[in-house]
Design a protein around this motif. Structure first.
Motif, PDB file in Angstrom:
ATOM      1  N   LEU A   3       0.835  -1.196   0.000  1.00  0.00           N
ATOM      2  CA  LEU A   3       0.000   0.000   0.000  1.00  0.00           C
ATOM      3  C   LEU A   3       0.869   1.245   0.000  1.00  0.00           C
ATOM      4  CD1 LEU A   3      -2.924   0.660  -0.043  1.00  0.00           C
ATOM      5  CD2 LEU A   3      -2.914   0.826   2.416  1.00  0.00           C
ATOM      6  N   HIS A 354      -3.487  -1.133 -11.978  1.00  0.00           N
ATOM      7  CA  HIS A 354      -4.606  -1.941 -12.420  1.00  0.00           C
ATOM      8  C   HIS A 354      -4.638  -3.328 -11.821  1.00  0.00           C
ATOM      9  CE1 HIS A 354      -6.197   0.587 -15.806  1.00  0.00           C
ATOM     10  NE2 HIS A 354      -5.246   1.279 -15.240  1.00  0.00           N
ATOM     11  N   PHE A 355      -3.484  -3.939 -11.659  1.00  0.00           N
ATOM     12  CA  PHE A 355      -3.574  -5.273 -11.098  1.00  0.00           C
ATOM     13  C   PHE A 355      -2.411  -5.605 -10.208  1.00  0.00           C
ATOM     14  CE2 PHE A 355      -0.973  -6.035 -14.744  1.00  0.00           C
ATOM     15  CZ  PHE A 355      -1.625  -5.398 -15.766  1.00  0.00           C
ATOM     16  N   HIS A 356      -2.215  -4.761  -9.238  1.00  0.00           N
ATOM     17  CA  HIS A 356      -1.422  -5.110  -8.076  1.00  0.00           C
ATOM     18  C   HIS A 356      -0.181  -5.933  -8.385  1.00  0.00           C
ATOM     19  CE1 HIS A 356      -0.981  -6.672  -3.869  1.00  0.00           C
ATOM     20  NE2 HIS A 356      -1.200  -5.410  -3.685  1.00  0.00           N
ATOM     21  N   TRP A 358       1.673  -7.729 -11.241  1.00  0.00           N
ATOM     22  CA  TRP A 358       1.640  -9.125 -11.679  1.00  0.00           C
ATOM     23  C   TRP A 358       2.992  -9.774 -11.395  1.00  0.00           C
ATOM     24  CZ3 TRP A 358      -1.456 -12.792 -11.993  1.00  0.00           C
ATOM     25  CH2 TRP A 358      -1.281 -13.892 -12.814  1.00  0.00           C
ATOM     26  N   LEU A 359       4.073  -8.986 -11.516  1.00  0.00           N
ATOM     27  CA  LEU A 359       5.397  -9.500 -11.152  1.00  0.00           C
ATOM     28  C   LEU A 359       5.566  -9.317  -9.650  1.00  0.00           C
ATOM     29  CD1 LEU A 359       7.756  -8.174 -13.950  1.00  0.00           C
ATOM     30  CD2 LEU A 359       7.231 -10.516 -13.407  1.00  0.00           C
ATOM     31  N   GLN A 360       5.371 -10.404  -8.884  1.00  0.00           N
ATOM     32  CA  GLN A 360       5.352 -10.266  -7.435  1.00  0.00           C
ATOM     33  C   GLN A 360       6.707 -10.465  -6.787  1.00  0.00           C
ATOM     34  OE1 GLN A 360       3.264  -9.790  -4.922  1.00  0.00           O
ATOM     35  NE2 GLN A 360       1.505  -9.248  -6.159  1.00  0.00           N
ATOM     36  N   PRO A 362      10.113 -10.051  -5.300  1.00  0.00           N
ATOM     37  CA  PRO A 362      10.803  -8.772  -5.075  1.00  0.00           C
ATOM     38  C   PRO A 362      11.995  -8.564  -6.006  1.00  0.00           C
ATOM     39  CG  PRO A 362      11.013 -10.262  -3.189  1.00  0.00           C
ATOM     40  CD  PRO A 362      10.015 -10.858  -4.087  1.00  0.00           C
TER      41      PRO A 362
ATOM     42  N   LYS B 106      -1.194 -17.218  -7.301  1.00  0.00           N
ATOM     43  CA  LYS B 106      -1.170 -15.791  -7.616  1.00  0.00           C
ATOM     44  C   LYS B 106      -2.465 -15.371  -8.285  1.00  0.00           C
ATOM     45  CE  LYS B 106       2.449 -14.100  -9.944  1.00  0.00           C
ATOM     46  NZ  LYS B 106       3.140 -13.294 -10.960  1.00  0.00           N
ATOM     47  N   VAL B 110      -5.022 -12.623  -6.880  1.00  0.00           N
ATOM     48  CA  VAL B 110      -5.254 -11.385  -7.632  1.00  0.00           C
ATOM     49  C   VAL B 110      -6.738 -11.212  -7.920  1.00  0.00           C
ATOM     50  CG1 VAL B 110      -4.831 -10.247  -9.863  1.00  0.00           C
ATOM     51  CG2 VAL B 110      -2.963 -11.239  -8.630  1.00  0.00           C
ATOM     52  N   TYR B 113      -8.294 -10.091  -4.844  1.00  0.00           N
ATOM     53  CA  TYR B 113      -7.951  -8.688  -4.613  1.00  0.00           C
ATOM     54  C   TYR B 113      -8.875  -7.770  -5.385  1.00  0.00           C
ATOM     55  CZ  TYR B 113      -5.089  -4.442  -4.672  1.00  0.00           C
ATOM     56  OH  TYR B 113      -4.636  -3.156  -4.564  1.00  0.00           O
ATOM     57  N   HIS B 114      -9.151  -8.140  -6.658  1.00  0.00           N
ATOM     58  CA  HIS B 114     -10.002  -7.271  -7.472  1.00  0.00           C
ATOM     59  C   HIS B 114     -11.417  -7.218  -6.949  1.00  0.00           C
ATOM     60  CE1 HIS B 114      -7.217  -6.026 -10.443  1.00  0.00           C
ATOM     61  NE2 HIS B 114      -6.929  -7.243 -10.837  1.00  0.00           N
ATOM     62  N   ASN B 127       1.788 -12.199  -3.252  1.00  0.00           N
ATOM     63  CA  ASN B 127       3.083 -12.761  -3.624  1.00  0.00           C
ATOM     64  C   ASN B 127       3.089 -14.257  -3.322  1.00  0.00           C
ATOM     65  OD1 ASN B 127       5.737 -13.394  -4.003  1.00  0.00           O
ATOM     66  ND2 ASN B 127       6.554 -11.787  -2.688  1.00  0.00           N
ATOM     67  N   PRO B 128       3.149 -15.129  -4.348  1.00  0.00           N
ATOM     68  CA  PRO B 128       3.051 -16.570  -4.068  1.00  0.00           C
ATOM     69  C   PRO B 128       4.206 -17.092  -3.233  1.00  0.00           C
ATOM     70  CG  PRO B 128       3.574 -16.197  -6.371  1.00  0.00           C
ATOM     71  CD  PRO B 128       3.292 -14.866  -5.780  1.00  0.00           C
TER      72      PRO B 128
END
Lengths: 391, 229
Positions: A3, A354-356, A358-360, A362, B106, B110, B113-114, B127-128
């Protein structure tokens, strides 16, 4: 932690995620809120300045234009992200410019998209199909010609022609999707010939096409012949001056129409593609003996039968027979992502509005991770998509 | 000595010799796969690191295993999990299952989340890898049981577990649970993602098994003094 990052980056959005130099040059489009997205959602108005950027297919159009035809992984992605974004790339733009400038009173031009596996041929085809449908053309989209030459559970001998075989399930599925795509044309086009299905059933001249399609969907046994009739009618009426419409025939995996099938007759002898009604009629469509439209085809090694996995050139995949039938055609090569396109794709997956993310992972958001992604995927669009899916 | 030498004189030696699993002389040093260690310039090295570097230039180093990479995405816990899931040495299939699991987790998160209202969005973890690690933590037992013989009978005695043992038990329970208790038509990655998400929120069969082990240990408290180490 997530956030906090969103609130930090929000004020940067006016300058496009920190890439200031390019943003200054784009003052003509004041509402661009990211470097890799464009607000120009109409394929007709897209030009070279939009190369590498993603445009959104409006959600209202999505289910009518693409009931079938999108790659399955892309459909999953659309479901997860709640939006369908397509990248504007060179092959699609080239095709669209050809379509804009072609002369439709001459015999049809055939365009063939070819490239290595996963380079984006089907997506370019779908982009072109979207353009055609926004321009009001009638779109005949065959999602994968390979589906018609393999894995068929029911092969009925054709009633119309003794030596041919019908495929009721595939034909009726296709007719259903055709009906969804071209609702508004179905009442406008009238048949020019009388078709007799059985002793008691026939469709008269002058009836709307919609009736024919409905009949094909409900009477599954004669659906392959209905497909043949529909194709014939559209071919005859496409170039007409009164109430004329333009016909776009989009075939994915066109190399399946020539070559071999995995289907067998009851005496275990192999079925040649010519002996299938659907394939026979489709081949007549691809011939350039009609005018008033275009044929856009894609080669595909993925679904193809008896083709080596390293083959991607038209000569190798179409074979002699196929190449001779398709010749002359306009070849459109589809290459892997360029550096700019890769950047754009990477930023799209990194997009957190838009979508939090996608590449999570780190590390995938660092420079090191990006270099590693380039190395692992070799800028191949589908490989990159699969990598980013689990990272 | 003559006996061992004749053992080595075989008519055929394989082209690729397995080096890594043979017992190395303690003189050999471990390899260092991480890239950042080599990027530190000469000036910023501490005296210990300088000594270590000099030692490495004279001593021989063991061969690195195939599963160790210098990639930034290398995760030792995940590699261990993949190895435990592997059957018949087929690591490609095991790695494929794990990547499908991560992707599936994931996607589910997601989508959740939406659909979530604004207030709840921050709590959903997408985060998976974080979910995997947290789920594994939630499955690790704190205390274990050992079978100790005293006076002709075997008693289940509560004992402390080492970190490695706890991690092994958590992974083992997760894998056996997903292999045994699933519908015939559910695929492994689907079941595994369901179990991991359940374990992340401390529900599901694996955490239940951990709790049962804890209860057994608690009920056998009286025998704790049978442990002599």
């Amino acid at each position: 932690a997530v956030l906090r990052r969103t609130s930090q980056v929000r004020p940067l959005h006016g300058s496009g995620c920190g890439q200031q130099q390019e943003a200054i040059g784009m003052e003509t489009r004041p509402e661009t809120f990211s470097i890799f997205r464009t607000q120009e959602n109409d394929p007709a108005c897209q030009s070279e300045q939009h190369l590498g950027q993603y445009y959104t297919v409006p959600p209202s159009h999505f289910h009518t234009v693409f009931p079938h035809g999108l790659p399955p992984r892309y459909q999953q992605q659309v479901k997860t992200f709640n939006e369908g974004c397509v990248m504007v790339r060179q092959p699609a733009l080239e095709l669209i410019s050809h379509l804009k400038r072609a002369d439709y009173s001459k015999p049809t031009l055939r365009y063939l998209l070819y490239g290595v596996k996963g380079s984006g041929k089907t997506m370019s085809l779908c982009h072109t199909v979207h353009y055609c449908s926004t321009q009001g053309w009638l779109v005949l989209h065959i999602p994968d010609a390979h589906l018609w030459v393999k894995n068929c559970k029911e092969l009925l001998p054709s009633s119309y022609h003794a030596s041919r075989f019908d495929q009721p399930i595939q034909a009726s599925n296709w007719l259903r999707n055709f009906r969804t795509t071209n609702e508004h044309f179905l009442s406008k086009i009238k048949l020019r010939q009388r078709y007799v299905w059985t002793k008691r059933e026939s469709t008269e001249e002058g009836r709307p096409l919609g009736e024919l399609v409905d009949m094909g969907v409900s009477r599954v046994k004669s659906s392959s012949d209905v497909v043949g009739a529909v194709l014939k009618e559209l071919r005859l009426q496409a170039g007409g001056t009164e109430g004329g419409f333009r016909l776009a025939v989009a075939v994915d995996g066109v190399n399946g129409l020539w070559g071999r099938t995995t289907l067998k007759k009851e005496d275990k002898s192999p079925v040649a593609p010519e002996e299938l009604t659907l394939v026979h009629n489709l081949r007549k469509m691809i011939n350039n003996d009609w005018c008033g439209g275009a044929v856009i085809a894609t080669l595909s090694q993925t679904g193809s039968l008896y083709a080596p996995s390293s083959a991607y050139l038209p000569q190798e995949l179409l074979g002699e027979e196929g190449f001779d039938s398709m010749d002359p055609f306009v070849p459109v090569p589809v290459s892997l992502y360029s550096e700019k396109e890769f950047e754009s794709c990477y930023l799209y997956y990194l997009d957190h509005i838009h979508f939090h993310h996608w590449l999570q992972h780190p590390h995938s958001q660092t420079e090191e991770g990006k270099k590693e992604l380039i190395f692992l995927s070799n800028r191949n669009p589908s490989v990159l998509e699969r990598l980013c899916a689990f990272l | 000595m003559a006996a061992s030498l004749t053992g080595l004189l075989k008519p055929w030696t394989p082209r690729v010799l397995l080096v890594r699993w043979s017992r190395y002389n303690p003189y050999y040093l471990e390899p260092e796969p991480r890239k950042e260690v080599y990027h530190i310039p000469e000036t910023e090295l501490t005296p210990e690191q300088k000594e270590e570097r000099e030692l490495k230039s004279v001593r021989p180093i063991k061969a690195a295993t195939n599963s160790v990479t210098s990639s930034v995405f290398n995760d030792p816990v995940l590699s261990k999990f993949v190895n435990m899931m592997m059957k018949d040495g087929d690591k490609i299939i095991a790695k494929g299952i794990i990547t499908q699991t991560l992707e599936n987790m994931k996607r589910k998160q997601v989508e959740k989340y939406h659909k979530a209202p604004e207030g709840k969005k921050a709590e959903i973890e997408c985060n998976p890898y974080a979910i995997f690690h947290q789920a594994l933590e939630n499955c690790k037992p704190v205390i274990g049981l050992a079978s100790i013989q005293k006076g002709g009978k075997f008693y289940q005695v509560p004992i402390p577990l080492t970190d490695n043992r706890r991690r092994f038990l958590a992974m083992k329970w997760m894998i056996t649970e997903c292999r045994d208790n699933k519908h015939r038509r559910t695929l492994m990655y689907e079941k595994l993602s369901q179990e991991l998400l359940a374990a992340f929120s401390k529900e599901g069969n694996v955490v239940k098994r951990k709790h049962e082990l804890h209860k057994m240990a608690e009920s056998n408290r009286a025998y704790a003094h049978y442990r002599w180490w």
